[in-house]
Structures are given as C-alpha cells and as structure tokens.
Enzyme design. Sequence first.
Site, mmCIF file in Angstrom:
data_model
loop_
_atom_site.group_PDB
_atom_site.id
_atom_site.type_symbol
_atom_site.label_atom_id
_atom_site.label_comp_id
_atom_site.label_asym_id
_atom_site.label_seq_id
_atom_site.Cartn_x
_atom_site.Cartn_y
_atom_site.Cartn_z
ATOM 1 N N LYS A 13 0.829 -1.219 0.000
ATOM 2 C CA LYS A 13 0.000 0.000 0.000
ATOM 3 C C LYS A 13 0.858 1.262 0.000
ATOM 4 O O LYS A 13 0.579 2.212 -0.708
ATOM 5 C CB LYS A 13 -0.909 0.065 1.246
ATOM 6 N N ARG A 88 -9.746 1.381 8.593
ATOM 7 C CA ARG A 88 -9.417 -0.029 8.825
ATOM 8 C C ARG A 88 -10.609 -0.777 9.415
ATOM 9 O O ARG A 88 -10.562 -1.997 9.535
ATOM 10 C CB ARG A 88 -8.250 -0.138 9.807
ATOM 11 N N ARG A 124 11.850 -6.191 5.567
ATOM 12 C CA ARG A 124 11.651 -4.732 5.486
ATOM 13 C C ARG A 124 12.549 -3.994 6.486
ATOM 14 O O ARG A 124 12.667 -4.374 7.646
ATOM 15 C CB ARG A 124 10.183 -4.387 5.780
ATOM 16 N N ARG A 157 11.182 -2.227 11.742
ATOM 17 C CA ARG A 157 10.122 -1.620 12.565
ATOM 18 C C ARG A 157 9.817 -2.539 13.733
ATOM 19 O O ARG A 157 9.855 -3.757 13.576
ATOM 20 C CB ARG A 157 8.864 -1.441 11.706
ATOM 21 N N ARG A 168 -1.141 -8.811 13.219
ATOM 22 C CA ARG A 168 -1.675 -7.745 12.367
ATOM 23 C C ARG A 168 -2.483 -8.342 11.227
ATOM 24 O O ARG A 168 -3.519 -7.824 10.849
ATOM 25 C CB ARG A 168 -0.526 -6.873 11.813
HETATM 26 P P1 AMP Z 1 0.705 0.808 9.410
HETATM 27 O O1 AMP Z 1 1.947 1.594 9.226
HETATM 28 O O2 AMP Z 1 -0.418 1.244 8.493
HETATM 29 O O3 AMP Z 1 0.946 -0.683 9.336
HETATM 30 O O4 AMP Z 1 0.172 1.105 10.896
HETATM 31 C C1 AMP Z 1 0.959 0.811 12.037
HETATM 32 C C2 AMP Z 1 0.090 0.738 13.262
HETATM 33 O O5 AMP Z 1 -0.537 2.017 13.479
HETATM 34 C C3 AMP Z 1 -1.070 -0.245 13.206
HETATM 35 O O6 AMP Z 1 -0.664 -1.577 13.513
HETATM 36 C C4 AMP Z 1 -2.011 0.348 14.253
HETATM 37 O O7 AMP Z 1 -1.553 0.081 15.569
HETATM 38 C C5 AMP Z 1 -1.856 1.851 14.006
HETATM 39 N N1 AMP Z 1 -2.823 2.328 12.981
HETATM 40 C C6 AMP Z 1 -2.534 2.868 11.762
HETATM 41 N N2 AMP Z 1 -3.660 3.200 11.093
HETATM 42 C C7 AMP Z 1 -4.689 2.842 11.905
HETATM 43 C C8 AMP Z 1 -6.108 2.900 11.781
HETATM 44 N N3 AMP Z 1 -6.710 3.367 10.679
HETATM 45 N N4 AMP Z 1 -6.853 2.464 12.820
HETATM 46 C C9 AMP Z 1 -6.281 1.997 13.955
HETATM 47 N N5 AMP Z 1 -4.954 1.875 14.125
HETATM 48 C C10 AMP Z 1 -4.154 2.299 13.117
#
Ligand code: AMP
Length: 223
Positions: A13, A88, A124, A157, A168
């Site tokens: 993404k 999400r 990554r 990360r 996740r």
């Molecule tokens: P990402 O970088 O998109 O994988 O997001 C990393 C983390 O941020 C996720 O595992 C959640 O803990 C939090 N997060 C990011 N976007 C959201 C969202 N739309 N709703 C809830 N938690 C989020």
Amino acid sequence: MRIILLGPAGSGKGTQGELIERHYGFPRISTGDLLRLEVQKGSELGKMVAEVMKSGRLVADELVTRVVRDRINAPDCRAGYVLDGYPRTLNQALLLEKIEGDRPETVLEIQISEEAVMERLAGRRVCPGCAAVYNINNDKVITDGRCPACGAGLVARNDDRPEVIRERFRIYRETIGPLLEHYSRKQVLFQVDGRRAVEEVFGSIRLILDNRIARSQGESRRP
Ligand code: AMP
C-alpha cells in the site's frame, strides 16, 4: 477524488500510494506514519498510542479519525488524497463519510496471502534518518545496512516481528469483511493482485484510476 488503499501490512500500500502521489499529485496520507511521528515526538497522543502500536493492535477509531480529519482539512488535499491505512474498520469508514461524505471515491484492495506478507515484512527495513523503506531481500543497493540516500543505519520496525506480523494479519482478516461489503455495495471497490512486481501492480491501478477520474470529471461537468 478520495482514493482508499486497503490490504494487509506488507501488501505494498505504501509503495503504491507513493506512486499514485507522484503520478496524479494527490498527497498520500499514511495513518501509520502520522501516528509513528506522534510517538517519536512524545506528544500526548503519541504516549496514548505507543503500546497499542507496538503490539500490532488497532488504535481507537476516534483518535485515529481525529488525526485524519486534521490532515485532510489541509489545503493540499482539496483536489483529492490517497489514504493508506485508513479506514481499517467499518466504523472508521462511517466516521470518514461524516467528515466528507459527498467526495467521489475509489477503493483499491491490494490482495496478497499471509505467507507472502511474512516473507516481505521479514526483510523490510526503514531509515530513521529520512523514512525511506527498503527490503534487504530485493534492494541490491543495501550492502552495509546503511541507507543509500542519507547514510543512517537501517532498522526493522518494532511491529515487523513475525509474531506481531501474524497478529496484524489476523486483525486485518477479522475487520476487513464489513468494510469490503460496505464499499462493494457503494460500487466503488476494485481488487488488484498484489503478488506481482511493483510496476505491474501500479499499471493495474492506473487503468482503474484513469477511468474513475475521467468519470468523476464528466459527472461534475454535467448541469
Ligand atoms: P501501518 O503503518 O499502516 O501498518 O500502521 C501501524 C500501526 O498504526 C497499526 O498496527 C495500528 O496500531 C496503528 N494504525 C494505523 N492506522 C490505523 C487505523 N486506521 N486504525 C487503527 N490503528 C491504526
């Protein structure tokens, strides 16, 4: 045009969002990046979300929606934007529609298996200096564990550990169904096979977006 990217972590993404931003000029908004920035700054919000993020669970809908609302109200989002990692949950989708319900939208679901995600995310690495993202299995430019762009030491990360990746993915599967149904009912959902090379995935996305943007411009010209 509001473009929403759906897909599990590791589906590409972020990469596709950046390509869309470069090609169409719509800013990419990653809620993960915005939240990580808050954690880094040590803000009140950052302190509230740090533990949840580390575990791979979702931050409360209201908190993350507040961050999104502030960002999409900025002037550079007037013509449109790409959301990466939001909504999400169905509740987040409904909250977003309360903020900007009548904006034309296109939802792209990037499809990929759990095994492919595990393989990708294990390699990554991110740069703490300039936020560039690499994969040590594919990016030949990484020779000494340093960022080729700025020279900082690359790191994994802290939510890219195998057990957190699985968690996740599980949460993604659990929450995505109602969201897909919602957008399918609105007839704005398009599916893209995420296993292919980056350029091929982007080729499919371009076909969809060119079509959707032309249509929405045609509709807005109608009396
Ligand atoms: P990402 O970088 O998109 O994988 O997001 C990393 C983390 O941020 C996720 O595992 C959640 O803990 C939090 N997060 C990011 N976007 C959201 C969202 N739309 N709703 C809830 N938690 C989020």
